[in-house]
Design an enzyme around this catalytic site. Structure first.
Site, PDB file in Angstrom:
ATOM      1  N   LYS A  27       0.863  -0.869  -0.177  1.00  0.00           N
ATOM      2  CA  LYS A  27      -0.176   0.025   0.397  1.00  0.00           C
ATOM      3  C   LYS A  27       0.607   1.181   0.216  1.00  0.00           C
ATOM      4  O   LYS A  27       0.427   2.002  -0.485  1.00  0.00           O
ATOM      5  CB  LYS A  27      -0.431  -0.167   1.365  1.00  0.00           C
ATOM      6  CG  LYS A  27      -1.634   1.901   1.796  1.00  0.00           C
ATOM      7  CD  LYS A  27      -1.716   1.457   2.646  1.00  0.00           C
ATOM      8  CE  LYS A  27      -1.582   1.495   4.365  1.00  0.00           C
ATOM      9  NZ  LYS A  27      -1.545   3.274   4.557  1.00  0.00           N
ATOM     10  N   ASN A  28       1.767   1.285   0.878  1.00  0.00           N
ATOM     11  CA  ASN A  28       2.291   2.399   0.936  1.00  0.00           C
ATOM     12  C   ASN A  28       3.851   2.312  -0.200  1.00  0.00           C
ATOM     13  O   ASN A  28       4.760   3.783  -0.200  1.00  0.00           O
ATOM     14  CB  ASN A  28       3.086   2.632   2.371  1.00  0.00           C
ATOM     15  CG  ASN A  28       2.205   2.481   3.526  1.00  0.00           C
ATOM     16  OD1 ASN A  28       1.062   2.924   3.146  1.00  0.00           O
ATOM     17  ND2 ASN A  28       2.853   2.185   4.603  1.00  0.00           N
ATOM     18  N   CYS A 121      -4.009  12.557  12.496  1.00  0.00           N
ATOM     19  CA  CYS A 121      -4.682  11.043  12.018  1.00  0.00           C
ATOM     20  C   CYS A 121      -4.614  10.200  13.354  1.00  0.00           C
ATOM     21  O   CYS A 121      -4.657  10.724  14.693  1.00  0.00           O
ATOM     22  CB  CYS A 121      -3.917   9.992  11.293  1.00  0.00           C
ATOM     23  SG  CYS A 121      -2.682   9.412  11.934  1.00  0.00           S
ATOM     24  N   ARG A 126       0.229  14.569  13.053  1.00  0.00           N
ATOM     25  CA  ARG A 126       1.223  13.987  11.872  1.00  0.00           C
ATOM     26  C   ARG A 126       1.781  15.103  11.166  1.00  0.00           C
ATOM     27  O   ARG A 126       0.430  15.648  10.319  1.00  0.00           O
ATOM     28  CB  ARG A 126       0.715  12.631  11.131  1.00  0.00           C
ATOM     29  CG  ARG A 126       0.841  11.205  12.415  1.00  0.00           C
ATOM     30  CD  ARG A 126       0.009  10.145  11.093  1.00  0.00           C
ATOM     31  NE  ARG A 126       1.130   9.989   9.862  1.00  0.00           N
ATOM     32  CZ  ARG A 126       0.585   8.981   9.465  1.00  0.00           C
ATOM     33  NH1 ARG A 126      -0.907   8.036   9.650  1.00  0.00           N
ATOM     34  NH2 ARG A 126       0.733   8.948   8.372  1.00  0.00           N
ATOM     35  N   ASP A 311       4.644   0.956  12.263  1.00  0.00           N
ATOM     36  CA  ASP A 311       3.648  -0.087  11.661  1.00  0.00           C
ATOM     37  C   ASP A 311       3.751  -2.307  12.236  1.00  0.00           C
ATOM     38  O   ASP A 311       3.083  -2.704  12.151  1.00  0.00           O
ATOM     39  CB  ASP A 311       3.871  -0.387   9.894  1.00  0.00           C
ATOM     40  CG  ASP A 311       3.731   0.694   9.373  1.00  0.00           C
ATOM     41  OD1 ASP A 311       3.595   1.669   8.756  1.00  0.00           O
ATOM     42  OD2 ASP A 311       2.943   2.089  10.613  1.00  0.00           O
ATOM     43  N   ARG A 403      -8.601  -0.013   4.811  1.00  0.00           N
ATOM     44  CA  ARG A 403      -7.685   0.824   3.877  1.00  0.00           C
ATOM     45  C   ARG A 403      -6.650   0.199   3.749  1.00  0.00           C
ATOM     46  O   ARG A 403      -5.931   0.370   2.362  1.00  0.00           O
ATOM     47  CB  ARG A 403      -6.904   1.474   5.314  1.00  0.00           C
ATOM     48  CG  ARG A 403      -8.594   3.028   5.117  1.00  0.00           C
ATOM     49  CD  ARG A 403      -7.686   4.050   6.455  1.00  0.00           C
ATOM     50  NE  ARG A 403      -6.140   4.737   6.126  1.00  0.00           N
ATOM     51  CZ  ARG A 403      -5.096   4.715   6.701  1.00  0.00           C
ATOM     52  NH1 ARG A 403      -5.306   4.146   8.066  1.00  0.00           N
ATOM     53  NH2 ARG A 403      -4.142   4.863   6.489  1.00  0.00           N
TER      54      ARG A 403
HETATM   55  C1  EPZ Z   1       4.349   6.651   5.955  1.00  0.00           C
HETATM   56  O1  EPZ Z   1       4.189   7.534   6.548  1.00  0.00           O
HETATM   57  C2  EPZ Z   1       3.534   5.367   6.485  1.00  0.00           C
HETATM   58  N1  EPZ Z   1       2.425   5.625   5.396  1.00  0.00           N
HETATM   59  C3  EPZ Z   1       2.716   4.736   7.651  1.00  0.00           C
HETATM   60  O2  EPZ Z   1       2.620   3.653   7.098  1.00  0.00           O
HETATM   61  C4  EPZ Z   1       5.087   4.233   8.612  1.00  0.00           C
HETATM   62  O3  EPZ Z   1       4.135   4.571   9.944  1.00  0.00           O
HETATM   63  C5  EPZ Z   1       5.607   5.106   8.462  1.00  0.00           C
HETATM   64  O4  EPZ Z   1       5.765   6.384   6.897  1.00  0.00           O
HETATM   65  C6  EPZ Z   1       6.584   5.494   8.726  1.00  0.00           C
HETATM   66  O5  EPZ Z   1       7.014   4.107   8.466  1.00  0.00           O
HETATM   67  C7  EPZ Z   1       2.528   6.073   4.438  1.00  0.00           C
HETATM   68  O6  EPZ Z   1       3.463   5.531   3.016  1.00  0.00           O
HETATM   69  C8  EPZ Z   1       1.233   6.080   2.928  1.00  0.00           C
HETATM   70  P1  EPZ Z   1       6.796  10.077   8.797  1.00  0.00           P
HETATM   71  P2  EPZ Z   1       4.576   9.327   6.886  1.00  0.00           P
HETATM   72  O7  EPZ Z   1       6.494  11.658   7.844  1.00  0.00           O
HETATM   73  O8  EPZ Z   1       5.493   9.390   5.170  1.00  0.00           O
HETATM   74  C9  EPZ Z   1       6.855  13.157  11.671  1.00  0.00           C
HETATM   75  C10 EPZ Z   1       0.297   2.712   7.572  1.00  0.00           C
HETATM   76  O9  EPZ Z   1       0.343   2.210   8.693  1.00  0.00           O
HETATM   77  N2  EPZ Z   1       6.725  14.003  10.765  1.00  0.00           N
HETATM   78  O10 EPZ Z   1       8.081   9.212   8.409  1.00  0.00           O
HETATM   79  O11 EPZ Z   1       3.026  10.173   7.171  1.00  0.00           O
HETATM   80  C11 EPZ Z   1       5.381  12.370  11.912  1.00  0.00           C
HETATM   81  O12 EPZ Z   1       4.652  13.323  12.801  1.00  0.00           O
HETATM   82  C12 EPZ Z   1       1.136   4.400   7.543  1.00  0.00           C
HETATM   83  O13 EPZ Z   1       0.687   2.139   6.993  1.00  0.00           O
HETATM   84  C13 EPZ Z   1       6.578  15.199  11.133  1.00  0.00           C
HETATM   85  O14 EPZ Z   1       7.471  15.712  12.380  1.00  0.00           O
HETATM   86  O15 EPZ Z   1       5.706   8.710   7.835  1.00  0.00           O
HETATM   87  C14 EPZ Z   1       5.664  11.143  12.795  1.00  0.00           C
HETATM   88  O16 EPZ Z   1       5.771  10.908  14.000  1.00  0.00           O
HETATM   89  C15 EPZ Z   1       1.130   4.520   9.153  1.00  0.00           C
HETATM   90  N3  EPZ Z   1       6.776  16.600  10.779  1.00  0.00           N
HETATM   91  C16 EPZ Z   1       7.015  10.829  12.196  1.00  0.00           C
HETATM   92  O17 EPZ Z   1       7.553  12.059  12.110  1.00  0.00           O
HETATM   93  C17 EPZ Z   1       6.624  15.890   8.720  1.00  0.00           C
HETATM   94  O18 EPZ Z   1       6.390  16.438   7.991  1.00  0.00           O
HETATM   95  C18 EPZ Z   1       7.103   9.940  10.735  1.00  0.00           C
HETATM   96  O19 EPZ Z   1       6.204  10.644   9.856  1.00  0.00           O
HETATM   97  C19 EPZ Z   1       7.072  14.478   8.444  1.00  0.00           C
HETATM   98  C20 EPZ Z   1       6.507  13.577   9.904  1.00  0.00           C
END
Ligand code: EPZ
Length: 423
Positions: A27-28, A121, A126, A311, A403
């Site tokens: 999915k990701n 979310c 996030r 995850d 999802r």
């Molecule tokens: C991706 O989310 C995945 N989603 C998530 O999978 C996964 O848990 C995550 O990466 C970590 O591996 C998709 O790919 C669609 P991040 P993403 O930006 O991109 C903080 C699932 O279950 N952050 O690496 O949102 C954020 O708050 C989903 O399939 C900021 O602070 O993850 C979080 O605490 C859930 N500012 C951390 O970084 C930003 O601008 C990780 O976020 C961006 C992120």
């Protein structure tokens, strides 16, 4: 909000799982690749796309831009040549928080984008501050009003050096998508290294992009004028693979997974072996053979790739709820990762949480109960636990599970679980 799904999953626990499962596409990876198709001046054919509500939402976003998209038997065919619109409607943003990854694609193509500020979310706030500060460095003007972000790059996108303070997956993807057709070279320092980043780069390079170093912490993007149509096959979903491994392990079962990439799961496989499972890997498949009762894993810490992924946390916590001994799980990525644990305790688990730490005291058995999915992986964790709970469990709010899992009920039933959906 998506349609309220009133269906529920009914499980009668205690069945040992055995058989073979072909794991779905990631999915990701599908989501950012579909965002990349927006950049392509030609038809893209993307294989191994799982049938998920997040994929359907992504298709709606593309169609809203004006793209022609069909989904047929795990293949998405998308032609973005007629795109004329650049707004992601609020309803779709709310339906899928990760819609933000379309920002880079539509900006690179139209030099304009309007998105509604993504709310938090289920996993916590996030924010997207890392995305926005990087886009501004690439030349995007961003104004926020009435809950909408107006992004304008009509003065052109210019490659630059970007240092991510956190290796955000989504921010790395948005930078790659925006920089692919920018002028000059963009360098991302402290980039995310997840396999889905490399899959996105492989897709874009097959369409004529020039992206180097994906999968490492420094990615180089040499901007090109335009991208052409291409064909691509999505990598396997390492978290869904982990889910089915947990289901096998918690029931003392023996299951073979095919269509996986073991090299994407090294830290996960190590954790399963620590819990007493025998894992034999052969090419793109593996066989997991589980002991009658699992052993605790002293400490599991979620960190960025290639460490143990956040995850996968809920699935391992559910699996170890009936292990011998106590496991400590430390969540270092999301604030609200543990929302499912109260529900897991309703099944008889004995888990205490304190901030980012969960202490899982293995119990001899679980007993069926009614529980509610709080989010995608937490919901899947409840399904895993219910497979070993005595008696019947009813799991509601399963739109979260839909999802990210393509027919999880059919897959688990095919290896012996007593599980079905009640409309
Ligand atoms: C991706 O989310 C995945 N989603 C998530 O999978 C996964 O848990 C995550 O990466 C970590 O591996 C998709 O790919 C669609 P991040 P993403 O930006 O991109 C903080 C699932 O279950 N952050 O690496 O949102 C954020 O708050 C989903 O399939 C900021 O602070 O993850 C979080 O605490 C859930 N500012 C951390 O970084 C930003 O601008 C990780 O976020 C961006 C992120």
């Amino acid at each position: 909000m998506g349609c309220i799904n009133l269906a529920e999953i009914i499980v009668n626990g205690g069945k040992r799982l055995s058989g073979e499962i072909a794991v779905q596409g990631a999915k990701n990876s599908v989501l950012p690749v579909l965002a990349g198709a927006v950049l392509c001046d030609g038809e893209c054919v993307i294989h191994n796309c799982p049938d998920l509500s997040d994929v359907q939402t992504s298709i709606k976003i593309l169609q809203n831009f004006g793209a022609k998209v069909t989904y047929n038997n795990k293949t998405v065919t998308v032609d973005c040549r007629s795109i004329s619109y650049y707004e992601i409607p609020e309803s779709l943003m709310r339906e899928m928080r990760s819609s933000v990854v379309f920002l880079g694609g539509i900006l690179g193509r139209m030099k304009r984008a309007v998105i509604s500020s993504p709310g938090g979310c289920e996993l916590g706030p996030r924010p997207i501050d890392l995305h926005l500060s990087a886009l501004k460095k690439l030349g995007v003007e961003i104004t926020e009003e009435h809950g909408f972000l107006n992004c304008n790059a009509e003065n052109g996108l210019l490659g630059c050096e970007i240092h991510l303070t956190f290796p955000s997956v989504g921010a790395t993807e948005n930078i790659i998508l925006t920089a692919a057709t920018a002028k000059g070279v963009t360098v991302i320092h402290n980039a995310a290294k997840e396999p889905e980043i490399s899959d996105l780069a492989d897709f874009l390079n097959s369409a004529g992009a020039r992206i180097y170093g994906s999968g490492s912490d420094t990615v180089y993007i040499h901007g090109v004028d335009k991208l052409h149509g291409t064909t691509h096959t999505i990598i396997p979903d390492r978290i869904v693979a982990t889910t089915y491994m947990s289901a096998a392990a918690v029931t003392g079962g023996e299951v073979t997974l095919t269509n996986i990439m073991p090299s994407h799961m090294v830290s996960i496989l190590h954790t399963f072996r620590e819990s007493g499972c025998d894992i034999s890997v052969k090419g793109k498949s593996l066989k997991i053979t589980s002991p009658k009762r699992l052993y605790r894993v002293p400490t599991i810490r979620s960190l960025v790739y290639p460490a143990f992924p956040t995850d996968a946390g809920p699935l391992l916590i559910a699996m170890l709820a009936t292990a011998q001994g106590t496991t400590v799980f430390v969540e270092n990525i999301f604030e609200n990762r543990f929302r499912f644990i109260n529900e897991l305790n309703r099944l008889g688990a004995n888990i205490k949480t304190e901030g980012k730490v969960a202490v899982i005291e293995g119990v001899k058995s679980l007993s069926g109960a009614k529980c509610v999915c709080p989010d995608l992986r937490g919901g899947a964790a409840l399904v895993v636990a219910s497979l070993v709970a005595r008696g019947e469990s009813e799991i509601t709010n399963i739109s979260h599970i839909n999802r990210g899992y393509d027919n999880i009920v059919g897959v688990l039933a095919s290896v012996g679980a007593d599980i079905n959906v009640k409309e």
